[in-house]
Design a protein around this motif. Sequence first.
Motif, PDB file in Angstrom:
ATOM      1  N   ASP A 160      36.611  32.257  -1.513  1.00  0.00           N
ATOM      2  CA  ASP A 160      35.928  33.551  -1.596  1.00  0.00           C
ATOM      3  C   ASP A 160      35.053  33.633  -2.838  1.00  0.00           C
ATOM      4  O   ASP A 160      33.909  34.095  -2.791  1.00  0.00           O
ATOM      5  N   ALA A 163      32.103  31.170  -2.503  1.00  0.00           N
ATOM      6  CA  ALA A 163      31.149  31.642  -1.503  1.00  0.00           C
ATOM      7  C   ALA A 163      30.334  32.811  -2.048  1.00  0.00           C
ATOM      8  O   ALA A 163      29.121  32.911  -1.807  1.00  0.00           O
ATOM      9  N   TYR A 164      30.985  33.695  -2.798  1.00  0.00           N
ATOM     10  CA  TYR A 164      30.268  34.848  -3.368  1.00  0.00           C
ATOM     11  C   TYR A 164      29.237  34.393  -4.398  1.00  0.00           C
ATOM     12  O   TYR A 164      28.091  34.832  -4.378  1.00  0.00           O
ATOM     13  N   GLY A 167      26.550  32.203  -2.618  1.00  0.00           N
ATOM     14  CA  GLY A 167      25.774  33.040  -1.708  1.00  0.00           C
ATOM     15  C   GLY A 167      24.846  33.978  -2.439  1.00  0.00           C
ATOM     16  O   GLY A 167      23.703  34.217  -2.007  1.00  0.00           O
ATOM     17  N   SER A 180      28.894  39.639  10.355  1.00  0.00           N
ATOM     18  CA  SER A 180      28.983  39.780   8.906  1.00  0.00           C
ATOM     19  C   SER A 180      27.661  39.370   8.270  1.00  0.00           C
ATOM     20  O   SER A 180      27.493  38.200   7.881  1.00  0.00           O
ATOM     21  N   LYS A 183      27.343  37.169   4.831  1.00  0.00           N
ATOM     22  CA  LYS A 183      27.761  35.773   4.675  1.00  0.00           C
ATOM     23  C   LYS A 183      26.599  34.829   4.954  1.00  0.00           C
ATOM     24  O   LYS A 183      25.820  35.048   5.875  1.00  0.00           O
ATOM     25  N   SER A 188      29.078  29.629   2.156  1.00  0.00           N
ATOM     26  CA  SER A 188      30.236  28.983   2.772  1.00  0.00           C
ATOM     27  C   SER A 188      30.371  27.538   2.319  1.00  0.00           C
ATOM     28  O   SER A 188      31.483  27.067   2.026  1.00  0.00           O
ATOM     29  N   THR A 236      37.554  31.569   6.726  1.00  0.00           N
ATOM     30  CA  THR A 236      36.275  32.214   7.039  1.00  0.00           C
ATOM     31  C   THR A 236      36.311  32.831   8.429  1.00  0.00           C
ATOM     32  O   THR A 236      35.863  33.961   8.644  1.00  0.00           O
TER      33      THR A 236
END
Length: 289
Positions: A160, A163-164, A167, A180, A183, A188, A236
């Motif tokens: 998480d 990915a944050y 991203g 979503s 995302k 990912s 995910t």
Amino acid sequence: MKNLIVRTITGVFFVAAIVICFLKPIAMVFLFALVTGLTIWEFTGLTNDHVPATTVNRFISTVAGVYFFVAMAGFCSGLTQSGAVFIPYLLTIIYLFISELYLKQENPINDWAYTMLSQMWIALPFSCINVLAFNNTGEQLADFNTWLPLSVFIFLWVSDTGAYCCGSLLGKHKLFPRISPGKSWEGSIGGGIFVLIAATIIWHFTGNGEESARFTLHTSLPFWLGLGLVVCVFGTWGDLVESLFKRTIGIKDSGNILPGHGGMLDRFDSSLMAFPAAVIYVYTFTLLC
């Protein structure tokens, strides 16, 4: 700023509770029996309030799910060697089906469907924690494994976070915009890379390939890397499944029991797919290796 502080404080206590509970088996069983109950109670409340013509028996569904978790803990830990421990659970499920014949609800099929979904989507995945945590040889009380179940949560948290970060910096291609929009593929992939690094660190601190009592496998680096990727991918999907559920019934958060983090489903959505997948992976790895 205030919301960020609240979210941070809640997150710290949440992580601390998860980590500490895996130090002692009784603490783990108590905490996740409570988590199972709260999550099913939340889920059944959402279905009753937001799904037309649906009236799930919240109390009995919740008790059934908690009992299944505790029964699984007893069976996996070796406290009970008999499969008869699951009979009360089966009787409860049968009751929940038969009772609809007499309640004259508007849509009994909806009631059956969401009742069983609470068991299959919540109670069963949480119960898989016991499969990873206990090494039941069938002859005595099982050994308790801290790292294997805890690593699933560590991989989810790292995924998480990665990915944050990735991203936010690099995200351009949407992963699943229909469900979503936030995302991205870049996030990912970044989360997966972070997980591989975390898996390598866990391997380093858990014996560097010494034989584990759990599943009589060698906790080699490929094992941990594979487990990390499995948890990352299915985590995910677990997040997307909950997002689809919320979009379908028209809500933003599943609850507000965790300040700054929403409800129980919001907090544990990824793990509801990750733990069953982790169990399948570990057993498959054992058979093949």
